[in-house]
Design a protein around this motif. Sequence first.
Motif, short mmCIF file in Angstrom:
data_model
loop_
_atom_site.label_atom_id
_atom_site.label_comp_id
_atom_site.label_asym_id
_atom_site.label_seq_id
_atom_site.Cartn_x
_atom_site.Cartn_y
_atom_site.Cartn_z
N ILE A 11 -0.34 -0.45 -0.85
CA ILE A 11 -0.16 0.39 -1.89
C ILE A 11 0.56 1.62 -1.51
O ILE A 11 1.31 1.93 -1.85
N PRO A 14 4.61 1.54 0.62
CA PRO A 14 5.69 1.41 -0.02
C PRO A 14 6.09 2.73 -0.63
O PRO A 14 6.94 3.27 -0.72
N ALA A 44 10.45 -2.16 0.75
CA ALA A 44 9.36 -1.80 -0.04
C ALA A 44 9.03 -2.66 -1.15
O ALA A 44 7.76 -2.97 -1.57
N GLY A 45 10.05 -3.32 -1.75
CA GLY A 45 9.96 -4.15 -2.62
C GLY A 45 9.02 -5.68 -2.39
O GLY A 45 8.19 -6.02 -3.09
N PHE A 48 5.60 -4.68 -2.28
CA PHE A 48 4.92 -4.47 -3.18
C PHE A 48 4.59 -6.14 -4.06
O PHE A 48 3.70 -6.36 -4.28
N ARG A 51 1.65 -7.53 -2.13
CA ARG A 51 0.34 -7.01 -2.66
C ARG A 51 0.02 -7.67 -3.85
O ARG A 51 -1.08 -7.85 -4.15
N TYR A 52 1.06 -7.63 -4.74
CA TYR A 52 0.89 -8.52 -5.89
C TYR A 52 0.51 -9.74 -5.73
O TYR A 52 -0.59 -10.18 -6.40
#
Length: 327
Positions: A11, A14, A44-45, A48, A51-52
């Motif tokens: 979290i 990024p 960073a994408g 993310f 993480r999703y």
Amino acid sequence: MKYNLLQKALIFLPLAILLALTIESEVIDDKAIALFFLLLTALAGILFAVRYLLTTNENERLLQERERRLQEAEHLYQQLQAAHQHLRELDQLKDQFLMTASHELRTPLTSVQGYLALMAQFHDKIPPEKHREYLQKAQRSCEVLVMLLSNVMDASRLEVDADIFPAQFESVPVHDMIQSVMNLIEPRVTQEQRKVHFHIQPHLYVRADTGCLRQVLLNISMNALKYSPLRTPIAFSADVATDSNSNVVISVTDEGKGIAPQDQARVFQRFVRLEGDRLSSIRGSGLGLYISYRLIEAMGGKIRIESKGIPGKGTTFHIQLPMAEVI
């Protein structure tokens, strides 16, 4: 713990990278550095996205765990419902047993009390031969009472120990055993004007416990008298088993209403009485055949029913036991 730290890192990392990109883009004007920042943005994408995916996977796992626990809870609830229903049925059976057992015990007790009271009150006026007759009848009632109490005690012991072990195996003469049972039921046979037929091969011995075998034969004989009309005969027979020369089959036959094939296995269960019997005036504890089955089983034998369930055609109980040597 490590999984939670990984999620937090995915979290905040990024966000930190994007913040750095924003600040650097204001002060640095270099294509190489801009390309580097572009790669960092892509990273960073990706973070993310990872993480999703991790969050989605965790949510699915939690949902599956929740579903599993709900299924376990439902299964436990069903088990509790079944146990509750079983306890209710046991309570009903035991209530019924107490009612019927009290009636069964009252009959021989009343007989004993009546004969003793008669002798005590009219002792001087009763002829000596009547003394002997009354004492014999009182003795036979006591023996029936002992049998009933033995059934109750054996049933209680089975509930605790889950087994019955006959006390002593020996060579038991079949003819003498059946005769001893006949002596016990003779008063009732005479009172009900019945004939008794014997078809017993001579010199037959079985390996059994004498007391246990007498209890079984008495239980079955009393059932034959109880569930067949007055003045109808009963028959005792014994022979070598047709399928094995090492076994003896003892049979007790009546001319009662019979037992339907679908009910024959049930009558050997504890406290079970068939629907028609419960609605009739005939009383019973529902223990005699259960105890008989377990005793014969413990003596290495088998017991089975032969009947079509047709009124008047009756029932035959076959008891198979190991043959013993002639003594």
